[in-house]
Design a protein around this motif. Structure first.
Motif, PDB file in Angstrom:
ATOM      1  N   UNK A   1       0.834  -1.192   0.000  1.00  0.00           N
ATOM      2  CA  UNK A   1       0.000   0.000   0.000  1.00  0.00           C
ATOM      3  C   UNK A   1       0.876   1.252   0.000  1.00  0.00           C
ATOM      4  N   UNK A   2       0.280   2.335  -0.489  1.00  0.00           N
ATOM      5  CA  UNK A   2       0.904   3.653  -0.521  1.00  0.00           C
ATOM      6  C   UNK A   2       0.170   4.514   0.502  1.00  0.00           C
ATOM      7  N   UNK A   3       0.864   4.925   1.545  1.00  0.00           N
ATOM      8  CA  UNK A   3       0.284   5.702   2.637  1.00  0.00           C
ATOM      9  C   UNK A   3       0.450   7.191   2.389  1.00  0.00           C
ATOM     10  N   UNK A   4      -0.631   7.951   2.597  1.00  0.00           N
ATOM     11  CA  UNK A   4      -0.589   9.411   2.587  1.00  0.00           C
ATOM     12  C   UNK A   4      -1.278   9.908   3.849  1.00  0.00           C
ATOM     13  N   UNK A   5      -0.593  10.742   4.614  1.00  0.00           N
ATOM     14  CA  UNK A   5      -1.210  11.330   5.795  1.00  0.00           C
ATOM     15  C   UNK A   5      -0.443  12.571   6.244  1.00  0.00           C
ATOM     16  N   UNK A   6      -1.194  13.524   6.791  1.00  0.00           N
ATOM     17  CA  UNK A   6      -0.599  14.685   7.456  1.00  0.00           C
ATOM     18  C   UNK A   6      -0.691  14.550   8.971  1.00  0.00           C
ATOM     19  N   UNK A   7      -1.183  13.405   9.439  1.00  0.00           N
ATOM     20  CA  UNK A   7      -1.339  13.191  10.876  1.00  0.00           C
ATOM     21  C   UNK A   7      -0.048  12.740  11.543  1.00  0.00           C
ATOM     22  N   UNK A   8       1.003  12.545  10.748  1.00  0.00           N
ATOM     23  CA  UNK A   8       2.322  12.174  11.264  1.00  0.00           C
ATOM     24  C   UNK A   8       3.337  13.147  10.696  1.00  0.00           C
ATOM     25  N   UNK A   9       4.215  13.644  11.529  1.00  0.00           N
ATOM     26  CA  UNK A   9       5.255  14.576  11.071  1.00  0.00           C
ATOM     27  C   UNK A   9       6.223  13.835  10.148  1.00  0.00           C
ATOM     28  N   UNK A  10       6.317  14.237   8.871  1.00  0.00           N
ATOM     29  CA  UNK A  10       7.164  13.493   7.937  1.00  0.00           C
ATOM     30  C   UNK A  10       8.654  13.675   8.182  1.00  0.00           C
ATOM     31  N   UNK A  11       9.031  14.738   8.888  1.00  0.00           N
ATOM     32  CA  UNK A  11      10.443  15.060   9.048  1.00  0.00           C
ATOM     33  C   UNK A  11      11.059  14.515  10.331  1.00  0.00           C
ATOM     34  N   UNK A  12      10.226  14.288  11.356  1.00  0.00           N
ATOM     35  CA  UNK A  12      10.806  13.881  12.636  1.00  0.00           C
ATOM     36  C   UNK A  12      10.267  12.563  13.177  1.00  0.00           C
TER      37      UNK A  12
END
Length: 552
Positions: free
Chosen positions: A254-265
């Motif tokens: 699967x390909x996950x997309x979310x803004x609920x997790x900080x992508x940088x840290x």
């Protein structure tokens, strides 16, 4: 340093846009070298949407059938499904036919059906591998993966390029033209000094600002969860988070997309925890890869190129992924640019032909980036109160309200045929016509032979399995359609094209249905399948050919 190697066209960037550009040039018999910093194609998922127009481009390259074999099985759902959690309540489901059913609809549709190649879901990483294999086997394409372009210098006679491989070896090339398909931070945009203009990221809770994209293996999601079966896109919308899992292989990836997790840290464990929250259970999850991206971008370069150096794809425009318009707009760039470069290399293009690339494609980029951003903003007001997961009257009503909002969003991301097929080049200096074009629309495509738009489609007979699309009969260069039983002769135009070495095919279509669809006796189609001119007679073929090939 050794004397420079020579190539008519150098393509910087070996992603899907650069590879498709090289394949179109190869089809025209034009040699190119493709430089790509990475040593192989990407193994991380990106876009999964190939628009109806992109599928038509793949069809011209003989690739549409192979691309339909990639990604999801033919009987897999292509729906968009929304849940509170994957083991919880269903909120909405936007139903669309599986690939097999969609192709059956095409086969049984009317002869004037405008979608010979429906939109297809296959992740970009799978398609890139196929494009790479096809390019590697092409006679006119040299692939230089693992090579970084370090310098570009132009003079009136051509372009000098310096490139370095991963071992530190430096070589020089001399090219007639350069196409920059190397993304936002690429060397070609820097050389041109082109700047992006437009709207930056959106600040909203759902797919806003910095966002994470990840490649996951989730072996039990289909078997143990998803309250109404698997779809293509699986949204979880609840108080804790909003997350989308897009099916890649129809089994466990699967390909996950979310803004609920900080992508940088946030570490990988945070992604795993987010998926488990979305599922409502501690399911097994493996993170295969991840990257950050920024939602809401609608940026377009102020210049798409000069007489010798051009931009395409992300180097020319940056999208938010809603609607899947980004890569597809880049592929349309390649289709537009390829025939103009071929005309310049082969000597039949006029002095204004290459300049028309910027004039035609930049307005389309502005239109398409704006449409994607508008879709992204449709997620701005997704309220998620606690009661949405409660088995109460209040919860039921809240789920109904939220479901209606999400279903509307899903429909708008799916009903985009106007964006997919409706690009028009009205006002272009190489389009000869002043008729009123159809109104532009995000969701509706109106076929029209008014010069500037995509040529209307027609099945030439009722045997769809034979590949009898009108588009299959267009020539490699220009195509003159002689329509109806009383079409004027094309002897003078054919002779003038031959004198100028302009590739021209004359196609006779006495079928009254074709004449009714195109509304004129004569219609000239460009190599990129857009209408260049139409009329009921032609008195000055020399003047027409000068206009449509960029003469002055």
């Amino acid at each position: 340093m050794n004397s420079p190697l020579r190539t008519p066209v150098a393509i910087v960037g070996g992603g899907p846009v650069g590879l498709v550009l090289a394949l179109f040039l190869d089809r025209h018999g034009v040699r190119s070298v493709v430089f790509e910093l990475a040593e192989s194609t990407s193994d991380q998922p990106r876009g999964s949407t190939h628009s109806a127009r992109s599928m038509e481009h793949y069809r011209r390259l003989g690739l549409a059938g192979e691309i339909r074999e990639l990604g999801l099985p033919w009987d897999h759902s292509t729906d968009i499904a929304f849940y509170t959690r994957y083991n919880g309540f269903r909120l909405a489901r936007n139903r669309r036919p599986a690939v097999r059913d969609l192709l059956r609809q095409v086969a049984s549709g009317p002869r004037t059906a405008q979608v010979p190649e429906p939109m297809h879901r296959a992740n970009q990483m799978y398609v890139e591998r196929l494009l790479y294999r096809r390019a590697r086997a092409a006679a006119n394409i040299e692939l230089r993966f693992g090579w970084r372009v370090t310098g570009i210098a132009t003079d009136p006679g051509g372009v000098d390029i310096l490139a370095e491989d991963t071992g530190g070896r430096v070589r020089a090339w001399r090219a007639g033209y350069v196409a920059g398909c190397d993304g936002a931070r690429g060397v070609v945009r820097g050389h041109l000094g082109a700047r992006y203009a437009g709207a930056g990221r959106v600040e909203q809770e759902v797919l806003g600002g910095r966002t994470v994209a990840a490649h996951l293996r989730i072996p039990t999601l289909y078997r143990d969860f998803l309250v109404d079966g698997g779809a293509w896109s699986h949204w979880a919308v609840n108080t804790d988070l909003v997350l989308n899992l897009i099916a890649l292989n129809g089994k466990d990836e699967f390909f996950l997309l979310t803004s609920s997790v900080d992508p940088d840290s946030a570490p990988d464990d945070a992604l795993i925890s987010a998926v488990r929250l979305a599922a409502g259970a501690p399911i097994p999850v493996t993170v295969l890869g991840r990257r950050p991206w920024t939602s809401g971008m609608a940026l377009v370069a102020d210049s798409f190129g000069t007489d010798q150096v051009f931009l395409a794809g992300d180097a020319a425009h940056l999208f938010t992924p809603n609607g899947g318009f980004g890569m597809n707009t880049g592929l349309d760039d390649a289709a537009n640019l390829a025939w103009k470069l071929a005309a310049a290399v082969q000597g039949w293009g006029g002095p204004g032909l290459l300049a028309s690339y910027h004039l035609e494609r930049r307005p389309i980029a502005i239109r398409n980036t704006g449409a994607a951003r508008e879709l992204n903003l449709g997620l701005a007001n997704v309220a998620r109160p606690h009661c949405v997961e409660q088995d109460t009257a209040e919860g039921k009503e809240e789920r109904r309200r939220l479901g209606r909002m999400l279903a509307d969003y899903g429909d708008r991301t799916l009903d985009t045929l106007g964006v997919q097929l409706g690009a028009r080049y009205d006002g272009s200096p190489i389009v000869d016509g002043q008729d009123t074009p159809p109104a532009d629309s995000l969701d509706t495509y109106s076929p029209s032979s008014v010069p500037g738009g995509r040529a209307p489609h027609l099945w030439l007979d009722d045997e769809r399995a034979t590949g009898s699309s009108l588009f299959d009969h267009f020539g490699l260069g220009f195509t003159l359609l002689r329509l109806g039983p009383k079409a004027p002769p094309a002897v003078d135009l054919r002779a003038e094209a031959a004198r100028r070495n302009i590739p021209l095919k004359v196609l006779d279509l006495p079928d009254p249905l074709a004449r009714d669809l195109y509304e004129r006796d004569l219609v000239l189609i460009r190599p990129d399948q857009h209408v260049a001119w139409r009329g009921n007679g032609l008195e000055r073929p020399d003047r027409l050919l000068t206009a449509v090939t960029g003469g002055r």
